[in-house]
Structure formats: C-alpha cells, structure tokens
Design an enzyme around this catalytic site. Sequence first.
Site, PDB file in Angstrom:
ATOM      1  N   ASP A 109      20.210  58.939  -8.191  1.00  0.00           N
ATOM      2  CA  ASP A 109      19.305  59.616  -9.135  1.00  0.00           C
ATOM      3  C   ASP A 109      18.409  58.561  -9.770  1.00  0.00           C
ATOM      4  OD1 ASP A 109      19.991  62.616 -10.782  1.00  0.00           O
ATOM      5  OD2 ASP A 109      18.319  61.337 -11.369  1.00  0.00           O
TER       6      ASP A 109
ATOM      7  N   LYS B 195       8.088  73.605  -2.807  1.00  0.00           N
ATOM      8  CA  LYS B 195       9.274  74.203  -2.174  1.00  0.00           C
ATOM      9  C   LYS B 195       8.904  74.738  -0.789  1.00  0.00           C
ATOM     10  CE  LYS B 195      12.399  73.534  -5.349  1.00  0.00           C
ATOM     11  NZ  LYS B 195      13.312  72.395  -5.125  1.00  0.00           N
TER      12      LYS B 195
ATOM     13  N   LEU C 105      15.327  81.134 -19.389  1.00  0.00           N
ATOM     14  CA  LEU C 105      15.853  82.112 -20.343  1.00  0.00           C
ATOM     15  C   LEU C 105      17.182  81.697 -20.988  1.00  0.00           C
ATOM     16  CD1 LEU C 105      15.708  84.892 -21.677  1.00  0.00           C
ATOM     17  CD2 LEU C 105      16.711  85.873 -19.597  1.00  0.00           C
TER      18      LEU C 105
ATOM     19  N   ARG D 280       4.641  86.849 -19.771  1.00  0.00           N
ATOM     20  CA  ARG D 280       4.350  85.448 -19.466  1.00  0.00           C
ATOM     21  C   ARG D 280       3.585  85.403 -18.144  1.00  0.00           C
ATOM     22  NH1 ARG D 280       9.398  81.335 -18.730  1.00  0.00           N
ATOM     23  NH2 ARG D 280       9.675  82.551 -16.831  1.00  0.00           N
TER      24      ARG D 280
ATOM     25  N   SER E 289      14.029  77.738  -3.213  1.00  0.00           N
ATOM     26  CA  SER E 289      14.032  78.635  -4.363  1.00  0.00           C
ATOM     27  C   SER E 289      13.529  80.017  -3.962  1.00  0.00           C
ATOM     28  CB  SER E 289      13.105  78.043  -5.420  1.00  0.00           C
ATOM     29  OG  SER E 289      12.812  78.987  -6.416  1.00  0.00           O
TER      30      SER E 289
ATOM     31  N   ARG F  93      16.109  90.023 -12.636  1.00  0.00           N
ATOM     32  CA  ARG F  93      16.392  88.796 -11.887  1.00  0.00           C
ATOM     33  C   ARG F  93      17.826  88.839 -11.370  1.00  0.00           C
ATOM     34  NH1 ARG F  93      11.834  88.570 -12.592  1.00  0.00           N
ATOM     35  NH2 ARG F  93      10.477  86.897 -13.360  1.00  0.00           N
TER      36      ARG F  93
ATOM     37  N   LYS G 114      10.743  69.876 -11.546  1.00  0.00           N
ATOM     38  CA  LYS G 114      10.978  71.326 -11.442  1.00  0.00           C
ATOM     39  C   LYS G 114      10.335  72.178 -12.524  1.00  0.00           C
ATOM     40  CE  LYS G 114      15.262  71.220 -14.004  1.00  0.00           C
ATOM     41  NZ  LYS G 114      16.589  71.724 -14.200  1.00  0.00           N
TER      42      LYS G 114
ATOM     43  N   TYR H  57       4.509  73.494  -8.145  1.00  0.00           N
ATOM     44  CA  TYR H  57       5.965  73.373  -7.991  1.00  0.00           C
ATOM     45  C   TYR H  57       6.447  74.290  -6.861  1.00  0.00           C
ATOM     46  CZ  TYR H  57      10.779  74.728  -8.610  1.00  0.00           C
ATOM     47  OH  TYR H  57      12.088  75.051  -8.351  1.00  0.00           O
TER      48      TYR H  57
ATOM     49  N   PHE I 100      18.417  81.867  -6.412  1.00  0.00           N
ATOM     50  CA  PHE I 100      17.829  82.825  -7.344  1.00  0.00           C
ATOM     51  C   PHE I 100      17.862  82.167  -8.733  1.00  0.00           C
ATOM     52  CE2 PHE I 100      16.287  86.284  -4.815  1.00  0.00           C
ATOM     53  CZ  PHE I 100      16.620  85.750  -3.570  1.00  0.00           C
TER      54      PHE I 100
ATOM     55  N   ASP J 246      14.852  55.544  -6.756  1.00  0.00           N
ATOM     56  CA  ASP J 246      13.812  56.552  -6.615  1.00  0.00           C
ATOM     57  C   ASP J 246      13.608  56.826  -5.118  1.00  0.00           C
ATOM     58  OD1 ASP J 246      11.482  58.021  -6.557  1.00  0.00           O
ATOM     59  OD2 ASP J 246      10.582  56.926  -8.246  1.00  0.00           O
TER      60      ASP J 246
ATOM     61  N   GLY K 128       2.336  84.734 -14.607  1.00  0.00           N
ATOM     62  CA  GLY K 128       3.011  84.267 -13.386  1.00  0.00           C
ATOM     63  C   GLY K 128       4.376  84.881 -13.140  1.00  0.00           C
TER      64      GLY K 128
HETATM   65  C1  WQD Z   1      13.806  84.624 -16.335  1.00  0.00           C
HETATM   66  C2  WQD Z   1      13.310  85.870 -17.059  1.00  0.00           C
HETATM   67  C3  WQD Z   1      11.144  85.624 -18.089  1.00  0.00           C
HETATM   68  C4  WQD Z   1      12.277  82.675 -21.082  1.00  0.00           C
HETATM   69  C5  WQD Z   1      12.041  80.053 -12.879  1.00  0.00           C
HETATM   70  C6  WQD Z   1      11.171  79.403 -11.837  1.00  0.00           C
HETATM   71  C7  WQD Z   1      11.883  79.380 -10.533  1.00  0.00           C
HETATM   72  C8  WQD Z   1      13.220  78.728 -10.650  1.00  0.00           C
HETATM   73  C9  WQD Z   1      14.014  79.175 -11.823  1.00  0.00           C
HETATM   74  C10 WQD Z   1      13.505  76.340 -10.996  1.00  0.00           C
HETATM   75  C11 WQD Z   1      11.824  86.150 -16.820  1.00  0.00           C
HETATM   76  C12 WQD Z   1      12.206  85.861 -19.131  1.00  0.00           C
HETATM   77  C13 WQD Z   1      12.304  83.569 -20.035  1.00  0.00           C
HETATM   78  C14 WQD Z   1      12.067  83.163 -22.408  1.00  0.00           C
HETATM   79  C15 WQD Z   1      11.955  85.399 -21.535  1.00  0.00           C
HETATM   80  N1  WQD Z   1      13.100  77.358 -10.425  1.00  0.00           N
HETATM   81  N2  WQD Z   1      12.153  84.915 -20.251  1.00  0.00           N
HETATM   82  N3  WQD Z   1      11.921  84.514 -22.569  1.00  0.00           N
HETATM   83  O1  WQD Z   1      10.869  82.561 -14.171  1.00  0.00           O
HETATM   84  O2  WQD Z   1      12.739  83.813 -12.997  1.00  0.00           O
HETATM   85  O3  WQD Z   1      12.339  81.398 -12.521  1.00  0.00           O
HETATM   86  O4  WQD Z   1      13.223  79.301 -12.994  1.00  0.00           O
HETATM   87  O5  WQD Z   1      13.709  75.289 -11.028  1.00  0.00           O
HETATM   88  O6  WQD Z   1      11.096  78.746  -9.615  1.00  0.00           O
HETATM   89  O7  WQD Z   1       9.977  80.143 -11.742  1.00  0.00           O
HETATM   90  O8  WQD Z   1      13.328  82.052 -14.668  1.00  0.00           O
HETATM   91  O9  WQD Z   1      14.666  81.694 -16.714  1.00  0.00           O
HETATM   92  O10 WQD Z   1      12.190  81.178 -16.768  1.00  0.00           O
HETATM   93  O11 WQD Z   1      12.944  83.552 -16.646  1.00  0.00           O
HETATM   94  O12 WQD Z   1      11.811  86.604 -21.743  1.00  0.00           O
HETATM   95  O13 WQD Z   1      11.997  82.403 -23.382  1.00  0.00           O
HETATM   96  O14 WQD Z   1      13.429  85.661 -18.469  1.00  0.00           O
HETATM   97  O15 WQD Z   1       9.974  86.310 -18.419  1.00  0.00           O
HETATM   98  O16 WQD Z   1      11.667  87.537 -16.746  1.00  0.00           O
HETATM   99  P1  WQD Z   1      12.219  82.556 -13.599  1.00  0.00           P
HETATM  100  P2  WQD Z   1      13.298  82.033 -16.253  1.00  0.00           P
END
Ligand code: WQD
Length: 338
Positions: free
Chosen positions: A33, A152, A200, A295, A123, A231, A87, A148, A178, A61, A297
């Site tokens: 790492d 992938k 989240l 949010r 991913s 999700r 990431k 990002y 996932f 690295d 995207g």
């Molecule tokens: C999950 C849900 C948000 C934060 C991302 C990357 C993906 C992967 C994992 C990583 C969504 C909602 C989130 C918050 C919220 N890669 N949310 N309030 O976006 O599914 O995936 O992380 O290395 O490539 O895109 O995960 O945990 O950000 O969001 O409501 O403060 O929670 O809108 O619906 P996501 P997430």
Amino acid sequence: MKKTVLVSGGAGFIGSHVTVELIAAGYDVVVADNMSNCDLTCFEGVKKITGREDIPFVKMDFCDMDAVRRLFSQYSIDAVIHFAAFKAVGESVAEPLKYYKNNLISFMNILESGCPNVLFSSSATVYGEPEQVPVTEQSPRQPATSPYGNTKQICEDILQDTVKASGGALRGILLRYFNPIGAHPSALIGELPRGVPNNLVPFITQTAIGKRECLSIFGNDYPTADGTCLRDYIDIVDLAKAHVYAVRRMLDGKMEQGCEVYNVGTGRPVSVLELVNAFEKVNNLKLNYKFAPRRAGDVTAIWADPTLANEKLGWKAERSVEDTLKSAWAWELHLAGK
Ligand code: WQD
C-alpha cells in the site's frame, strides 16, 4: 504448498477485510500500500484479528514500475488482488488526470509483472442506470458518468484484452461490487473516510455519534415505493469472502474462461429510508435526518442478480443487513474509543 496472494491496497477498507479472510483460508498474504488514503489502523487490526504479527507489509506505489519489479522479485506471488486505486467519484470529476494516471498505470504495471492470476476490484457503477433490475453480468455496461467509473471500465477492458492476448498464460477475474458496508465483527477494522463521507453508511454512523449534525437523504421523489433510491448493500465480510472463493477457483485451475466476471451483491434491494430505519432500530437510537434534493449522478435503483457467483464460486452473501448495520455502529464506537 501454501500459495501467496498479493493484496495491493491491502491497508484500506476492503483490502484489510480480504487479507483477514485469505489468512483464515490458509493463504500467505503480502500486503502492499502507498498509504495515500489510509493509515496503519486497519493493518494493525488485521494483525490482531489473525494473531499474525509477521504479515509482510510493503509501502510502495504501484505506479512505480521499479518498485513493482522489486516486489515481484522479492516474493513469489501466485495471485494478485488489486485494490490500490483512488475512489472518490466527485474528486475524479475535478481531477480526472490524477485518476486516470493512478488507477490505470498501477493496474498496467501489475499486469506487466507477469503474475499469472489477477483479480480486479470492479464496481456495479459499470452498469450505470440499468434498464432492467436485477442486473446480471450480461447486462450492458453504460457510459461512465465520472472519470472514476471510467477507470473501472477501462481496467476491465485492459484485463480482458491482456488475458486474451496471453495465450492462456494469464487468468483474470473481475468482481463487480455493489455497495459494500459494515465492518469486521471484532470492530478492529472498518471504513476510515477522510473528511466528510460521500457514502451513506459512514455518514449515518458519523451523524449518530455526533460528528455530523444531520444526514441528508438525497431525493424522496424517485419512482420507488418510498421515493428513495434502491441499492444492494453487501456486508464487507461477505464481500471479502467472495475474493477467497474467486482466488481459490483461479489457483485450483477451475476457471472455465480466461477472464470471468461476477456480481458481488445480495440480490436484495434496500431503500435509503429502509436502511436508515433499520440502523435506528437495531442500534436502538434516533438519527437526525432530513430529505434533501437529489444528488447529481445517482441512479434510481440497482441491485445484483448474484446467481453466477452463487453457482460458479459457491459463494453467497450470508449476513443480514441488520447485523451489518450493528457492525458499522460498533466500528464507529470503537473509533470514538467507546
Ligand atoms: C447510496 C445511496 C445516495 C449519502 C458509490 C459509488 C460507487 C461505489 C460505491 C466506490 C444513494 C444516498 C448517500 C448521503 C444519501 N464505489 N445517500 N445521503 O452512490 O450507490 O455508490 O459508492 O468506491 O461507484 O458511486 O453509494 O453510499 O454514496 O449512496 O441519501 O449522505 O445513499 O443518494 O441513493 P452509491 P453511496
């Protein structure tokens, strides 16, 4: 003879859990790492959990080809699991070259090392906004919405092409994760987001402990039952175990194709609101949250069809979302010294 697996990015969130499971399954592990996005907390935790003080750790690295060559001449590596990458989705939009350079060059250097078995951490982001859910490995990839996500997809293609050109000398596995959440049941390793969490569950646990004032739930007007996104939240230990099954399949010569692709998910969609409610219930606390605009995207709904991994790898997600949310909270408490 014991086989040796190199875990690049092995001091990070997923890498440290994978190291624990590989050691439990009887593999020797070399952790490497550059520590650009973590400290030694998780590596120390791995040593405690496994009772192994002697796990080799190399600070390096993977963009430095000389360092990669030195590593492969120092250790006899049978397989590589590659996690070492940046990431953060938002940061990748602001600094695309940082992402393309780091994530692509490090992976190509690993392939140039000549190691015959390479597992890449991909991913579910490669599926974009899917037309049909659950997604299978045959579901079409969509154009990436961030650099990002694009790294992938490009790394997936690089591995597929390199396997094809190798005439059988290289085997590859792409695991499409996932949403990995939770922490090891010991609470000695877990996620250590720097700054304000994007994801989240770390945002939920930091709000519950008082580091953040209020969780914003991004959007409650999606076309889902409760209006929030769906999700597939996969427990980090379950996810880590999928790597052990995949590496075993490679090293035991069981692969049916040069490069195999697997979804690593539960097959169970959970809404943001359901996750928040479950967190409150299992940990017996109240979370300060509010509904906020969508949010940019975010996809509405994505979850896995994990049948292929169930059948070919013999792997299945086992932990309930409730237990996973308990472990996430136990980790936050551990970090707070409680
Ligand atoms: C999950 C849900 C948000 C934060 C991302 C990357 C993906 C992967 C994992 C990583 C969504 C909602 C989130 C918050 C919220 N890669 N949310 N309030 O976006 O599914 O995936 O992380 O290395 O490539 O895109 O995960 O945990 O950000 O969001 O409501 O403060 O929670 O809108 O619906 P996501 P997430």
